[in-house]
Design a protein around this motif. Structure first.
Motif, PDB file in Angstrom:
ATOM      1  N   LEU A 162       0.762  -1.228  -0.164  1.00 55.62           N
ATOM      2  CA  LEU A 162      -0.192  -0.022   0.121  1.00 55.62           C
ATOM      3  C   LEU A 162       0.883   1.423  -0.175  1.00 55.62           C
ATOM      4  CD1 LEU A 162      -2.996  -1.168   2.418  1.00 55.62           C
ATOM      5  CD2 LEU A 162      -2.982  -0.900   0.007  1.00 55.62           C
ATOM      6  N   TRP A 163       0.903   2.490  -0.836  1.00 55.11           N
ATOM      7  CA  TRP A 163       1.595   3.500  -0.785  1.00 55.11           C
ATOM      8  C   TRP A 163       0.470   5.142  -0.813  1.00 55.11           C
ATOM      9  CZ3 TRP A 163       6.647   2.154  -2.222  1.00 55.11           C
ATOM     10  CH2 TRP A 163       6.541   1.017  -2.553  1.00 55.11           C
ATOM     11  N   PRO A 164       1.357   5.619  -0.286  1.00 55.53           N
ATOM     12  CA  PRO A 164       0.345   6.625   0.136  1.00 55.53           C
ATOM     13  C   PRO A 164       0.416   8.321  -1.616  1.00 55.53           C
ATOM     14  CG  PRO A 164       2.616   7.632   0.759  1.00 55.53           C
ATOM     15  CD  PRO A 164       2.227   5.645   0.205  1.00 55.53           C
ATOM     16  N   VAL A 165       1.290   7.619  -2.775  1.00 57.63           N
ATOM     17  CA  VAL A 165       1.995   8.149  -3.968  1.00 57.63           C
ATOM     18  C   VAL A 165       1.715   7.268  -5.107  1.00 57.63           C
ATOM     19  CG1 VAL A 165       2.641  10.075  -2.175  1.00 57.63           C
ATOM     20  CG2 VAL A 165       4.184   7.799  -3.471  1.00 57.63           C
ATOM     21  N   VAL A 166       1.675   7.431  -5.594  1.00 61.16           N
ATOM     22  CA  VAL A 166       1.671   6.425  -7.061  1.00 61.16           C
ATOM     23  C   VAL A 166       3.259   5.851  -7.266  1.00 61.16           C
ATOM     24  CG1 VAL A 166       1.622   5.889  -9.724  1.00 61.16           C
ATOM     25  CG2 VAL A 166       0.140   7.946  -8.467  1.00 61.16           C
ATOM     26  N   PRO A 167       3.587   4.639  -6.693  1.00 68.45           N
ATOM     27  CA  PRO A 167       4.643   3.711  -7.097  1.00 68.45           C
ATOM     28  C   PRO A 167       4.975   3.979  -8.056  1.00 68.45           C
ATOM     29  CG  PRO A 167       2.931   1.899  -6.679  1.00 68.45           C
ATOM     30  CD  PRO A 167       2.275   3.935  -6.823  1.00 68.45           C
ATOM     31  N   ILE A 168       6.340   3.809  -8.399  1.00 67.99           N
ATOM     32  CA  ILE A 168       7.020   3.170  -9.869  1.00 67.99           C
ATOM     33  C   ILE A 168       7.353   1.860  -9.867  1.00 67.99           C
ATOM     34  CG2 ILE A 168       9.238   3.533 -11.195  1.00 67.99           C
ATOM     35  CD1 ILE A 168       9.757   6.161  -9.233  1.00 67.99           C
ATOM     36  N   ALA A 169       6.224   1.356 -10.393  1.00 67.29           N
ATOM     37  CA  ALA A 169       6.562  -0.560 -10.646  1.00 67.29           C
ATOM     38  C   ALA A 169       6.553  -0.812 -12.146  1.00 67.29           C
ATOM     39  CB  ALA A 169       4.536  -0.289 -10.439  1.00 67.29           C
ATOM     40  N   ALA A 170       7.410  -1.924 -11.924  1.00 70.33           N
ATOM     41  CA  ALA A 170       7.645  -2.884 -13.027  1.00 70.33           C
ATOM     42  C   ALA A 170       6.379  -3.425 -13.713  1.00 70.33           C
ATOM     43  CB  ALA A 170       7.470  -4.373 -12.882  1.00 70.33           C
ATOM     44  N   GLU A 171       6.286  -3.628 -15.298  1.00 73.60           N
ATOM     45  CA  GLU A 171       5.539  -3.639 -15.837  1.00 73.60           C
ATOM     46  C   GLU A 171       4.294  -4.354 -15.661  1.00 73.60           C
ATOM     47  OE1 GLU A 171       5.049  -4.572 -20.611  1.00 73.60           O
ATOM     48  OE2 GLU A 171       6.007  -3.106 -20.445  1.00 73.60           O
ATOM     49  N   ALA A 172       5.028  -5.700 -15.385  1.00 74.69           N
ATOM     50  CA  ALA A 172       4.489  -6.806 -14.646  1.00 74.69           C
ATOM     51  C   ALA A 172       3.261  -7.330 -13.329  1.00 74.69           C
ATOM     52  CB  ALA A 172       5.213  -7.969 -15.102  1.00 74.69           C
ATOM     53  N   VAL A 173       3.645  -5.735 -13.012  1.00 71.19           N
ATOM     54  CA  VAL A 173       2.866  -5.264 -11.093  1.00 71.19           C
ATOM     55  C   VAL A 173       1.377  -4.849 -11.571  1.00 71.19           C
ATOM     56  CG1 VAL A 173       3.287  -4.239  -9.519  1.00 71.19           C
ATOM     57  CG2 VAL A 173       4.808  -5.136 -10.257  1.00 71.19           C
ATOM     58  N   GLN A 174       0.707  -5.219 -11.213  1.00 69.05           N
ATOM     59  CA  GLN A 174      -0.774  -4.701 -11.299  1.00 69.05           C
ATOM     60  C   GLN A 174      -0.615  -3.168  -9.783  1.00 69.05           C
ATOM     61  OE1 GLN A 174      -3.802  -5.393 -13.107  1.00 69.05           O
ATOM     62  NE2 GLN A 174      -4.323  -2.940 -12.499  1.00 69.05           N
ATOM     63  N   ILE A 175      -1.087  -2.250 -10.701  1.00 66.47           N
ATOM     64  CA  ILE A 175      -1.143  -0.799  -9.839  1.00 66.47           C
ATOM     65  C   ILE A 175      -2.542  -1.229  -9.788  1.00 66.47           C
ATOM     66  CG2 ILE A 175      -1.030   1.430  -9.777  1.00 66.47           C
ATOM     67  CD1 ILE A 175       1.720   0.664 -11.097  1.00 66.47           C
ATOM     68  N   TYR A 176      -3.242  -1.301  -8.035  1.00 67.05           N
ATOM     69  CA  TYR A 176      -4.965  -0.425  -8.049  1.00 67.05           C
ATOM     70  C   TYR A 176      -4.770   0.616  -7.803  1.00 67.05           C
ATOM     71  CZ  TYR A 176      -4.729  -5.923  -7.979  1.00 67.05           C
ATOM     72  OH  TYR A 176      -4.737  -6.575  -8.607  1.00 67.05           O
ATOM     73  N   SER A 177      -5.825   1.357  -7.413  1.00 65.45           N
ATOM     74  CA  SER A 177      -6.455   2.359  -6.759  1.00 65.45           C
ATOM     75  C   SER A 177      -7.364   2.022  -5.193  1.00 65.45           C
ATOM     76  CB  SER A 177      -7.491   3.827  -7.618  1.00 65.45           C
ATOM     77  OG  SER A 177      -6.412   4.443  -8.536  1.00 65.45           O
ATOM     78  N   VAL A 178      -6.952   2.787  -3.989  1.00 68.27           N
ATOM     79  CA  VAL A 178      -7.370   2.352  -3.047  1.00 68.27           C
ATOM     80  C   VAL A 178      -8.527   3.251  -2.836  1.00 68.27           C
ATOM     81  CG1 VAL A 178      -7.103   1.760  -0.628  1.00 68.27           C
ATOM     82  CG2 VAL A 178      -5.312   1.551  -2.031  1.00 68.27           C
ATOM     83  N   GLY A 179      -9.343   2.729  -1.954  1.00 66.46           N
ATOM     84  CA  GLY A 179     -10.587   3.498  -2.182  1.00 66.46           C
ATOM     85  C   GLY A 179     -11.134   3.605  -1.007  1.00 66.46           C
ATOM     86  N   HIS A 180     -10.602   2.433   0.386  1.00 64.78           N
ATOM     87  CA  HIS A 180     -10.783   2.780   1.737  1.00 64.78           C
ATOM     88  C   HIS A 180     -10.106   1.457   2.245  1.00 64.78           C
ATOM     89  CE1 HIS A 180     -13.113   3.516   5.345  1.00 64.78           C
ATOM     90  NE2 HIS A 180     -12.851   1.608   5.428  1.00 64.78           N
ATOM     91  N   VAL A 181      -9.383   1.811   3.289  1.00 66.48           N
ATOM     92  CA  VAL A 181      -9.179   0.896   3.949  1.00 66.48           C
ATOM     93  C   VAL A 181      -9.509   0.778   5.455  1.00 66.48           C
ATOM     94  CG1 VAL A 181      -6.374   0.009   5.085  1.00 66.48           C
ATOM     95  CG2 VAL A 181      -6.693   1.185   3.025  1.00 66.48           C
ATOM     96  N   SER A 182     -10.351  -0.981   5.825  1.00 65.51           N
ATOM     97  CA  SER A 182     -10.646  -0.975   7.016  1.00 65.51           C
ATOM     98  C   SER A 182      -9.653  -1.348   7.918  1.00 65.51           C
ATOM     99  CB  SER A 182     -11.273  -2.162   7.333  1.00 65.51           C
ATOM    100  OG  SER A 182     -12.517  -1.735   6.396  1.00 65.51           O
ATOM    101  N   GLN A 183      -9.564  -0.738   9.404  1.00 62.05           N
ATOM    102  CA  GLN A 183      -8.312  -1.413  10.480  1.00 62.05           C
ATOM    103  C   GLN A 183      -9.335  -1.966  11.710  1.00 62.05           C
ATOM    104  OE1 GLN A 183      -5.261   2.184   9.490  1.00 62.05           O
ATOM    105  NE2 GLN A 183      -4.410   0.337  11.196  1.00 62.05           N
ATOM    106  N   PRO A 184      -8.594  -2.349  12.159  1.00 62.97           N
ATOM    107  CA  PRO A 184      -9.072  -2.643  14.002  1.00 62.97           C
ATOM    108  C   PRO A 184      -9.491  -1.583  14.405  1.00 62.97           C
ATOM    109  CG  PRO A 184      -6.752  -4.035  13.634  1.00 62.97           C
ATOM    110  CD  PRO A 184      -6.978  -3.089  12.389  1.00 62.97           C
ATOM    111  N   SER A 185     -10.604  -1.370  15.466  1.00 67.66           N
ATOM    112  CA  SER A 185     -11.248  -0.334  16.180  1.00 67.66           C
ATOM    113  C   SER A 185      -9.813  -0.136  16.575  1.00 67.66           C
ATOM    114  CB  SER A 185     -11.869  -0.767  16.812  1.00 67.66           C
ATOM    115  OG  SER A 185     -12.654  -0.977  15.850  1.00 67.66           O
ATOM    116  N   ALA A 186      -9.688   1.518  17.639  1.00 66.00           N
ATOM    117  CA  ALA A 186      -8.393   1.591  18.514  1.00 66.00           C
ATOM    118  C   ALA A 186      -8.648   1.178  19.298  1.00 66.00           C
ATOM    119  CB  ALA A 186      -8.708   3.009  18.770  1.00 66.00           C
ATOM    120  N   GLU A 187      -8.023   0.370  20.299  1.00 67.52           N
ATOM    121  CA  GLU A 187      -8.214  -0.463  21.656  1.00 67.52           C
ATOM    122  C   GLU A 187      -8.265   0.866  22.866  1.00 67.52           C
ATOM    123  OE1 GLU A 187      -8.020  -4.263  22.432  1.00 67.52           O
ATOM    124  OE2 GLU A 187      -7.220  -4.588  19.934  1.00 67.52           O
TER     125      GLU A 187
END
Length: 187
Positions: A162-187
């Motif tokens: 997961l990246w905060p900015v567009v990564p430089i990636a090889a051609e064989a790498v699939q790049i996606y946009s992230v719409g949301h990340v679910s995480q554990p609730s703060a304890e």
């Protein structure tokens, strides 16, 4: 830990705004889901994006603390609704070699996924060491999360980041946009 991903390939003329809306509306529903380390709601667009993809994809990625989390999710109403809307996907899983992530993954805007075939009789200890080095290199290059793993059923290895900015990636790498990340609730 175990990683999981399923992917839906959508028609070239599919209105991907439907997926964006689904992610926006449904994404927060898995915040704090038991045994879930994180879920990245990710998609790739064939057209209309600075990240040209070969196909329109909706491909959520999960990192589970333990396999029982997968069972709870796949047996639940959310997955039932997903399959009703998009069909019955093949669910891929990977045993984890290494997984590291930042405390706050909400800054993730992009994801990369690289899958490589593991040749017969490969030295798995050496592959694990190299995969761990690659994951650490991604973190040093600015990734917010790096997950390295392998699938001993299909003999494939995975590097997901997961990246905060567009990564430089090889051609064989699939790049996606992230719409949301679910995480554990703060304890």
């Amino acid at each position: 830990m175990i990683a999981m991903q399923y992917s839906f390939t959508l028609p070239a003329d599919y209105d991907m705004a439907i997926i964006d809306r689904r992610i926006r509306d449904k994404g927060p529903l898995l915040d704090g889901f038991p045994r879930l380390r994180f879920k990245a709601y990710i998609s790739a667009k064939k057209q209309g994006s600075d990240l040209a993809s070969a196909e329109n994809l909706y491909a959520p990625f999960y990192l589970w603390d333990e396999p029982e989390g997968i069972d709870s999710f796949l047996s639940g109403p959310g997955f039932a609704a997903l399959t009703r809307d998009f069909g019955w996907p093949s669910v891929q899983t990977w045993q984890i070699w290494q997984a590291k992530w930042a405390a706050d993954l909400y800054a993730a805007r992009y994801a990369t996924r690289e899958i490589k075939v593991i040749p017969p009789y490969a030295n798995l200890a050496e592959l694990r060491e190299k995969a761990t080095e690659n994951a650490n290199a991604a973190l040093q290059a600015g990734a917010l999360a790096a997950v390295a793993g392998f699938d001993p059923t299909a003999w494939r290895q995975l590097l997901f980041c997961l990246w905060p900015v567009v990564p430089i990636a090889a051609e064989a790498v699939q790049i996606y946009s992230v719409g949301h990340v679910s995480q554990p609730s703060a304890e």
